[in-house]
Design a protein around this motif. Sequence first.
Motif, PDB file in Angstrom:
ATOM      1  N   ASP A   1       7.191   1.632  24.378  1.00 17.20           N
ATOM      2  CA  ASP A   1       7.893   2.543  23.152  1.00 17.20           C
ATOM      3  C   ASP A   1       9.360   2.188  23.200  1.00 17.20           C
ATOM      4  N   PHE A   2       9.995   1.813  24.367  1.00 17.01           N
ATOM      5  CA  PHE A   2      11.487   1.374  24.441  1.00 17.01           C
ATOM      6  C   PHE A   2      11.710   0.476  23.329  1.00 17.01           C
ATOM      7  N   ALA A   3      10.862  -0.566  23.280  1.00 13.08           N
ATOM      8  CA  ALA A   3      10.866  -1.679  22.323  1.00 13.08           C
ATOM      9  C   ALA A   3      10.469  -1.244  20.837  1.00 13.08           C
ATOM     10  N   ILE A   4       9.399  -0.538  21.111  1.00  8.90           N
ATOM     11  CA  ILE A   4       8.707  -0.135  19.614  1.00  8.90           C
ATOM     12  C   ILE A   4       9.517   0.583  18.730  1.00  8.90           C
ATOM     13  N   ASN A   5      10.361   1.466  19.259  1.00  3.70           N
ATOM     14  CA  ASN A   5      11.260   2.484  18.732  1.00  3.70           C
ATOM     15  C   ASN A   5      12.443   1.798  17.734  1.00  3.70           C
ATOM     16  N   GLU A   6      12.780   0.483  18.183  1.00  7.81           N
ATOM     17  CA  GLU A   6      13.750  -0.123  17.424  1.00  7.81           C
ATOM     18  C   GLU A   6      13.329  -0.381  15.975  1.00  7.81           C
ATOM     19  N   SER A   7      12.134  -0.504  15.618  1.00  8.30           N
ATOM     20  CA  SER A   7      11.685  -0.573  14.252  1.00  8.30           C
ATOM     21  C   SER A   7      11.096   0.544  13.992  1.00  8.30           C
ATOM     22  N   LEU A   8      10.242   1.343  14.757  1.00  7.70           N
ATOM     23  CA  LEU A   8       9.518   2.557  14.250  1.00  7.70           C
ATOM     24  C   LEU A   8      10.465   3.467  13.776  1.00  7.70           C
ATOM     25  N   MET A   9      11.702   3.455  14.552  1.00  9.04           N
ATOM     26  CA  MET A   9      12.683   4.673  14.128  1.00  9.04           C
ATOM     27  C   MET A   9      13.682   4.378  13.532  1.00  9.04           C
ATOM     28  N   GLU A  10      14.263   3.020  13.551  1.00 11.12           N
ATOM     29  CA  GLU A  10      15.293   2.287  13.104  1.00 11.12           C
ATOM     30  C   GLU A  10      16.558   2.944  13.550  1.00 11.12           C
TER      31      GLU A  10
ATOM     32  N   GLY B   1       3.494   3.402  23.131  1.00 11.50           N
ATOM     33  CA  GLY B   1       2.503   2.206  23.333  1.00 11.50           C
ATOM     34  C   GLY B   1       1.238   2.676  22.945  1.00 11.50           C
ATOM     35  N   SER B   2       0.673   4.041  23.303  1.00 12.84           N
ATOM     36  CA  SER B   2      -0.630   4.324  22.899  1.00 12.84           C
ATOM     37  C   SER B   2      -0.683   4.616  21.239  1.00 12.84           C
ATOM     38  N   HIS B   3       0.206   4.907  20.949  1.00  8.50           N
ATOM     39  CA  HIS B   3       0.212   5.165  19.389  1.00  8.50           C
ATOM     40  C   HIS B   3       0.133   3.803  18.608  1.00  8.50           C
ATOM     41  N   LEU B   4       1.315   2.707  19.099  1.00  6.47           N
ATOM     42  CA  LEU B   4       1.134   1.528  18.325  1.00  6.47           C
ATOM     43  C   LEU B   4      -0.156   0.575  18.631  1.00  6.47           C
ATOM     44  N   ALA B   5      -0.770   1.038  19.747  1.00  3.30           N
ATOM     45  CA  ALA B   5      -1.894   0.410  20.170  1.00  3.30           C
ATOM     46  C   ALA B   5      -3.113   0.811  19.285  1.00  3.30           C
ATOM     47  N   LEU B   6      -3.010   2.146  18.860  1.00  3.02           N
ATOM     48  CA  LEU B   6      -3.861   2.572  17.975  1.00  3.02           C
ATOM     49  C   LEU B   6      -3.709   2.235  16.538  1.00  3.02           C
TER      50      LEU B   6
ATOM     51  N   ARG C   1       8.194  -8.440  18.585  1.00  2.00           N
ATOM     52  CA  ARG C   1       6.640  -8.437  18.505  1.00  2.00           C
ATOM     53  C   ARG C   1       6.209  -7.192  17.961  1.00  2.00           C
ATOM     54  N   TRP C   2       6.813  -6.149  18.378  1.00  2.00           N
ATOM     55  CA  TRP C   2       6.109  -4.860  17.707  1.00  2.00           C
ATOM     56  C   TRP C   2       6.895  -4.386  16.389  1.00  2.00           C
ATOM     57  N   ALA C   3       7.990  -5.098  15.999  1.00  2.00           N
ATOM     58  CA  ALA C   3       8.580  -4.987  14.540  1.00  2.00           C
ATOM     59  C   ALA C   3       7.326  -5.472  13.626  1.00  2.00           C
ATOM     60  N   GLN C   4       6.678  -6.483  14.168  1.00  2.00           N
ATOM     61  CA  GLN C   4       5.608  -6.902  13.135  1.00  2.00           C
ATOM     62  C   GLN C   4       4.346  -6.153  12.966  1.00  2.00           C
ATOM     63  N   VAL C   5       4.036  -5.456  14.154  1.00  2.00           N
ATOM     64  CA  VAL C   5       2.987  -4.519  14.143  1.00  2.00           C
ATOM     65  C   VAL C   5       3.238  -3.353  13.318  1.00  2.00           C
ATOM     66  N   VAL C   6       4.772  -2.772  13.582  1.00  2.00           N
ATOM     67  CA  VAL C   6       5.046  -1.459  12.710  1.00  2.00           C
ATOM     68  C   VAL C   6       4.902  -1.838  11.253  1.00  2.00           C
ATOM     69  N   LYS C   7       5.395  -3.147  10.986  1.00  2.00           N
ATOM     70  CA  LYS C   7       5.426  -3.462   9.440  1.00  2.00           C
ATOM     71  C   LYS C   7       4.106  -3.681   8.911  1.00  2.00           C
ATOM     72  N   ALA C   8       2.913  -4.353   9.554  1.00  2.00           N
ATOM     73  CA  ALA C   8       1.906  -4.641   9.237  1.00  2.00           C
ATOM     74  C   ALA C   8       1.080  -3.401   9.177  1.00  2.00           C
TER      75      ALA C   8
END
Length: 328
Positions: free
Chosen positions: A100-109, A168-173, A315-322
């Motif tokens: 989520d350290f990387a995920i939050n960059e796109s999820l929370m902007e 990570g559990s959220h984005l995996a979901l 990678r996770w920015a693409q998942v967040v967008k999709a």
Amino acid sequence: MQPISRRTFTRTLAAAVAAAGPLGVFAQGAYPDKTIRLVVPYPPGGFTDILGRLIATKLQPALGQSVIVDNKGGGGSSIGTAFVARAPADGYTLLLVAPDFAINESLMESRLGYDARKDFAPVIRAAWSPMVLVTNPSVAAKNVAELIAVAKASPGRLSFASGGTGTGSHLALELFKTRAGIDLVHVPYKGNGPATSDLLGGQVAGMFLQYAVAKPHIDSGKLRVLATPSGKRSPAMPDVPTIAETGLPGFDVEPWFGIVAPAGTPAPIVNRLNAEIAKVMQQADVKEKLAAGGAVPSISSPQEFGRFIDTEVVRWAQVVKASGAKAE
């Protein structure tokens, strides 16, 4: 002349010390000469907390100073992360990070108030730990195909927990929902500990959970494991299929864990921490404790870890967008 902030001054000074090399550091006193704080940006009870305390305990004799764990959960790990971003760049405040350290960059902007790639100095990637897709036994599904069928028959009826928005559990979901074409209700918690408690109690139907945390509940029959989202089967659970095997090819989510420091932390200090943590992760009893939860050491240089973080952000920015996932 415009006044400069204390934070800017501290980082400028740290950068100057780093440029001076090891002698510049030692001229100000041997590192470390006081207690080090390892911030775990999650509540107690999850694998990150377990790993953080293991590393802290082993680092103390290696560094000759106390290393304390400071749990600062909330905000999908962003609260504790922001705290460390603002800390002095002197090696005495460290942060344990996960996907989520990387995920939050796109999820929370722009809501974060920090940049994962600019405001931190990577120290080391320390470990990998597989996740599992688990459900409460009351759910009428014994494998992924049956879960997808149940979800499609009753859209929006099943609720799935996560350790918090952006974890990570959220984005995996979210990735699972998108790939399977199903509607599962996301219920974020402040950490995997409380989420697991409600899952055991039947308040939610399932979640993606670190195997180390789920294992005792799987063994006792209180949770049912359907699959692992990792790209390949884990040696710790060879009979558990991957989600990719069950009809969603290419599905691959495997949590990683590492240590970062505030940007501007002198390179000699970063390198010292990297070397000592690498030694910790290779100790036989540490490997044994990690293996009990299906985890394995994954040691990198600071530079390698920095490049890895860059790829994870993309990678996770693409998942967040999709998926259309949004921070709540």
